[in-house]
Structure formats: C-alpha cells, structure tokens
Motif scaffolding. Structure first.
Motif, short mmCIF file in Angstrom:
data_model
loop_
_atom_site.label_atom_id
_atom_site.label_comp_id
_atom_site.label_asym_id
_atom_site.label_seq_id
_atom_site.Cartn_x
_atom_site.Cartn_y
_atom_site.Cartn_z
N TYR A 1 -22.54 60.93 -23.73
CA TYR A 1 -22.48 61.40 -22.42
C TYR A 1 -23.62 61.07 -21.64
N THR B 1 -26.56 60.50 -18.92
CA THR B 1 -27.77 61.56 -18.18
C THR B 1 -28.40 60.40 -17.55
N LEU C 1 -21.52 65.09 -26.85
CA LEU C 1 -21.52 66.60 -26.20
C LEU C 1 -20.31 67.33 -26.47
N THR D 1 -21.97 74.89 -24.85
CA THR D 1 -22.19 73.49 -24.81
C THR D 1 -23.06 73.07 -25.86
N ALA E 1 -25.27 69.86 -27.61
CA ALA E 1 -25.64 68.46 -27.48
C ALA E 1 -25.97 67.99 -28.82
N TYR F 1 -33.34 65.47 -23.46
CA TYR F 1 -31.89 65.80 -23.03
C TYR F 1 -31.56 66.99 -22.90
N LEU G 1 -30.12 68.74 -19.33
CA LEU G 1 -28.89 69.10 -19.19
C LEU G 1 -28.79 70.60 -19.11
N ASP H 1 -28.03 71.63 -15.42
CA ASP H 1 -26.62 71.66 -14.95
C ASP H 1 -25.92 72.75 -15.09
N LEU I 1 -23.01 73.18 -17.21
CA LEU I 1 -22.93 72.99 -18.89
C LEU I 1 -23.98 73.97 -19.40
#
Length: 223
Positions: free
Chosen positions: A129, A131, A139, A147, A149, A167, A171, A174, A177
C-alpha cells in the motif's frame, strides 16, 4: 528535495530548547515538508529536524537570512543563515521503496494470501500500500473493520519498529483509514524491538516460514 549548504546557527523552541552554534551545515528540505540539519558526521542522523506536517517561512528584508520552521504543535526551528555556500533543488519523484530479499517478499505473499491467520475475520485491503514515504507491506482490516498496517521483516529489529511507526503516523492522518494500528511481523523479533513495539501499541507476530508454506504446523504465534 532542496539541498542547502550554509554557515548557520539553529535554535529549537518547543517542549525544550536547544541551540546549535554557528558552523557549516547541510540543510535538507524534502517534498513532504520535513526539514533536517546535518553535520559531516553522525552517519545518517541529523543534528536537529522538524517532521511533517510543518511550514517553512524564509524571512525577507532585515530577516532575509532567517528561516522559521513551525510544526502543527507550534514548535519552532529557527535557522539563522550567515553565508549560503550552495542552494539547489532536485525532483526525485516517487521512490519505489526497498527491494526485499526472497524470503521476506515470499512471507509477504503468503501472509496476504492467508490474511485470516492474523485473526478470524481479517480481510486484505492490499499488499504494498503506497504512501508518501514508501509502501506498507500489507494493509488489512480486522474483524471489527479497523485498519491494520503490517510491517514484515525476516529479522525484526528496532529499525523495523521505527519504520512501522512512521507509516502509522502518516496513515492515521487519513480520515478514511484512521484509526490504524500496527502489527510487526518477523521470523525472529529481537527483545529490544519487541519492547519498543509493545510500548507503541503494536502487536508482534512470529512468522514460521515453513509452516506458512505448508511444510510444518500451519500456525502463526501471536505475542
């Protein structure tokens, strides 16, 4: 990326204060907004830095030699330029990420194909995934729809935990997510890495490569 070599002093004002006296230094301004100040030693580690999101304001007039970097918490990195020796900008584009060795890449494929080994009700969103700072290995979503990771290593060390931390920070910005939690998965996880991962709210998973290939007992051990 912008590269500036300058004789400068640096002051940090935030949760604490720090001062770097005048000296020649390398200043990196990256496309993600981060700013870091480097000396000609300490390997890759900067002397001081400001992580994104942050804004850079270059002074004008009498303040023309002063850069002020401010992050979302209001902390400031003030760079006072005395002499600029070099100033150039370069477009690097999207980085393809680290090419993993065969075992590590195969572990990622196996876990993606059998994502429910992380827990009943898990579902894959996607492998690799992308970024702004590189691809997340896997993910996925857990049984509650949250979610997750997953960072996969052959040998789990502190650097891998730091990578997953970066990460997760990105993430979780967002809204589609967030909240995102992390799973640090490896064939072997060093004790220091496990302590750090646990302290940061990550789950640690030991991956049995042979078992995942169907050669031995077909299990993942979650600690």
């Amino acid at each position: 990326m912008r590269l500036v070599i300058a004789r400068c002093s640096v002051d940090y004002a935030g949760r604490l204060t720090a001062h770097l006296p005048s000296a020649p230094r390398l200043i990196l301004v990256k496309a993600d907004g981060s700013v870091s100040i480097h000396a000609d030693d300490r390997a890759y580690k900067p002397l001081n830095w400001m992580s994104p999101p942050c804004t850079l304001k270059e002074g004008s007039g009498d303040e023309g030699g002063v850069w002020t970097v401010i992050n979302k918490a209001g902390e400031k990195l003030i760079i006072t330029m005395e002499e600029v020796l070099h100033d150039s900008s370069h477009e690097l584009g999207v980085d393809p990420g680290l090419i993993k060795d065969g075992v590590e890449a195969h572990l990622q494929e196996l876990l993606a194909d059998r994502i429910d080994t992380l827990g009943e009700g898990y579902s894959l969103i996607r492998r690799e995934y992308m970024t702004a700072i590189g691809p997340v290995d896997i993910l996925c979503r857990d049984a509650d729809g949250a979610t997750v990771a997953v960072e996969i290593k052959r040998r789990g060390e502190i650097d891998g935990v730091e990578q997953l931390t970066r990460y997760l920070e990105l993430l979780n910005r967002d809204p589609h997510l967030a909240p995102v939690r992390g799973v640090f998965a490896a064939q072997e996880i060093k004790p220091q890495a496990r302590v750090l991962a646990t302290d940061r709210g990550m789950d640690c998973v030991i991956l049995d490569y042979n078992a995942m290939r169907g050669i031995e007992d077909d299990k993942l051990r979650l600690f």
